[in-house]
Design a protein around this motif. Structure first.
Motif, short mmCIF file in Angstrom:
data_model
loop_
_atom_site.label_atom_id
_atom_site.label_comp_id
_atom_site.label_asym_id
_atom_site.label_seq_id
_atom_site.Cartn_x
_atom_site.Cartn_y
_atom_site.Cartn_z
N VAL A 60 0.84 -1.21 0.00
CA VAL A 60 0.00 0.00 0.00
C VAL A 60 0.86 1.25 0.00
O VAL A 60 0.61 2.20 -0.74
CB VAL A 60 -0.97 -0.02 1.21
CG1 VAL A 60 -1.64 1.32 1.39
CG2 VAL A 60 -2.01 -1.10 1.02
N GLY A 63 2.39 1.65 -3.41
CA GLY A 63 1.40 2.15 -4.36
C GLY A 63 1.11 3.62 -4.18
O GLY A 63 0.96 4.37 -5.14
N GLY A 64 1.05 4.05 -2.93
CA GLY A 64 0.85 5.49 -2.67
C GLY A 64 2.01 6.31 -3.16
O GLY A 64 1.83 7.41 -3.71
N LEU A 67 1.69 6.57 -6.94
CA LEU A 67 0.66 7.54 -7.32
C LEU A 67 1.15 8.97 -7.10
O LEU A 67 0.89 9.85 -7.91
CB LEU A 67 -0.63 7.29 -6.53
CG LEU A 67 -1.46 6.11 -6.98
CD1 LEU A 67 -2.64 5.91 -6.04
CD2 LEU A 67 -1.95 6.30 -8.39
N THR A 71 1.61 11.95 -10.01
CA THR A 71 0.92 13.24 -10.00
C THR A 71 1.89 14.40 -10.01
O THR A 71 1.48 15.55 -9.94
CB THR A 71 0.02 13.37 -8.75
OG1 THR A 71 0.84 13.25 -7.59
CG2 THR A 71 -1.06 12.33 -8.75
N GLY A 97 -7.91 8.85 -15.10
CA GLY A 97 -9.08 8.22 -14.48
C GLY A 97 -8.95 6.72 -14.43
O GLY A 97 -8.10 6.11 -15.08
N LEU A 99 -8.19 4.79 -11.74
CA LEU A 99 -7.43 4.23 -10.63
C LEU A 99 -8.14 4.41 -9.31
O LEU A 99 -8.11 3.53 -8.45
CB LEU A 99 -6.04 4.88 -10.56
CG LEU A 99 -5.12 4.64 -11.76
CD1 LEU A 99 -3.83 5.41 -11.59
CD2 LEU A 99 -4.84 3.17 -11.92
N THR A 100 -8.74 5.56 -9.11
CA THR A 100 -9.45 5.87 -7.87
C THR A 100 -10.82 6.41 -8.22
O THR A 100 -11.16 6.56 -9.40
CB THR A 100 -8.67 6.92 -7.04
OG1 THR A 100 -8.51 8.10 -7.82
CG2 THR A 100 -7.30 6.39 -6.63
N LYS A 101 -11.62 6.74 -7.21
CA LYS A 101 -12.94 7.30 -7.46
C LYS A 101 -12.84 8.63 -8.20
O LYS A 101 -13.58 8.90 -9.12
CB LYS A 101 -13.69 7.51 -6.14
CG LYS A 101 -14.14 6.24 -5.48
CD LYS A 101 -14.91 6.54 -4.21
CE LYS A 101 -15.35 5.25 -3.53
NZ LYS A 101 -16.09 5.50 -2.30
N GLU A 102 -11.91 9.46 -7.76
CA GLU A 102 -11.71 10.77 -8.39
C GLU A 102 -10.51 10.68 -9.33
O GLU A 102 -9.53 10.00 -9.03
CB GLU A 102 -11.43 11.83 -7.31
CG GLU A 102 -12.59 12.06 -6.37
CD GLU A 102 -13.81 12.64 -7.05
OE1 GLU A 102 -13.66 13.50 -7.94
OE2 GLU A 102 -14.93 12.21 -6.72
N ILE A 104 -7.00 11.63 -11.10
CA ILE A 104 -5.77 12.18 -10.56
C ILE A 104 -5.18 13.14 -11.58
O ILE A 104 -4.98 12.79 -12.74
CB ILE A 104 -4.75 11.05 -10.27
CG1 ILE A 104 -5.35 10.08 -9.26
CG2 ILE A 104 -3.44 11.62 -9.77
CD1 ILE A 104 -4.56 8.80 -9.13
N SER A 155 -7.77 7.43 -19.73
CA SER A 155 -7.71 6.15 -19.03
C SER A 155 -6.58 5.31 -19.61
O SER A 155 -5.95 5.70 -20.59
CB SER A 155 -9.03 5.40 -19.20
OG SER A 155 -10.10 6.15 -18.69
#
Length: 167
Positions: A60, A63-64, A67, A71, A97, A99-102, A104, A155
């Motif tokens: 985790v 991965g963070g 990300l 960005t 788009g 990867l997450t709900k919102e 990046i 995407s």
């Protein structure tokens, strides 16, 4: 021997009786049964769960970090030394788009082409056409625009065109 003389063992009559009672009890009861195999199994299972939890936490965190690097939060990313008001950051930013709900936001403003290609690889995007344009207030061969740019969302597998500063 009188009642006031010390006993040969150095104990009082009450202590001697107590010791005798404990010895009799210890010899008359069965030894407790320990499930050593079960104890070993539980210990191994707990250890395995702990190792798996640590590994998941490391994944985790990794991965963070990835990300954050995508960005543009990395301190090593190249930014223009002296940006003027003519550089428009929105034109060199795309929204990633899926990867997450919102989505990046990935800002490529001022990055060289090699760094931009690395960002596309991380985002699993295809690099389209590369064009050099004349723009004021930018470093030569740095990214000034990507197409499609925000507010459009790209995407995995999408193609992104890049415009570089000609100088």
């Amino acid at each position: 021997m009188s009642a006031y003389e010390p006993r040969p063992s150095g104990c009082t009559p009450f202590e001697e009786e107590l010791i005798d009672a404990m010895k009799n009890f210890a010899h008359s009861t069965n030894a407790p049964a320990f499930d050593t195999a079960g104890m070993v199994h539980r210990t191994r299972r707990r250890r395995t769960a702990l190792i798996a939890g640590c590994a998941a936490a490391l994944i985790v965190v990794g991965g963070g970090t990835a990300l954050a690097a995508m960005t543009g939060a990395s301190e090593t990313s190249a930014k223009p030394a002296a940006a003027t008001t003519t550089v428009d950051h929105n034109k060199a930013t795309f929204l990633l788009g899926g990867l997450t709900k919102e989505p990046i936001a990935v800002d490529l403003t001022g990055m060289d082409l090699a760094t931009a290609k690395g960002q596309f690889l991380k985002a699993q995007l295809k690099l389209g056409t590369i064009v050099k344009v004349t723009s004021h207030g930018c470093k030569p061969t740095s990214v000034v625009e990507v197409t499609p740019h925000s507010p459009k969302i790209v995407s995995e597998g999408d193609t992104v065109n890049v415009k570089l500063c000609a100088g």
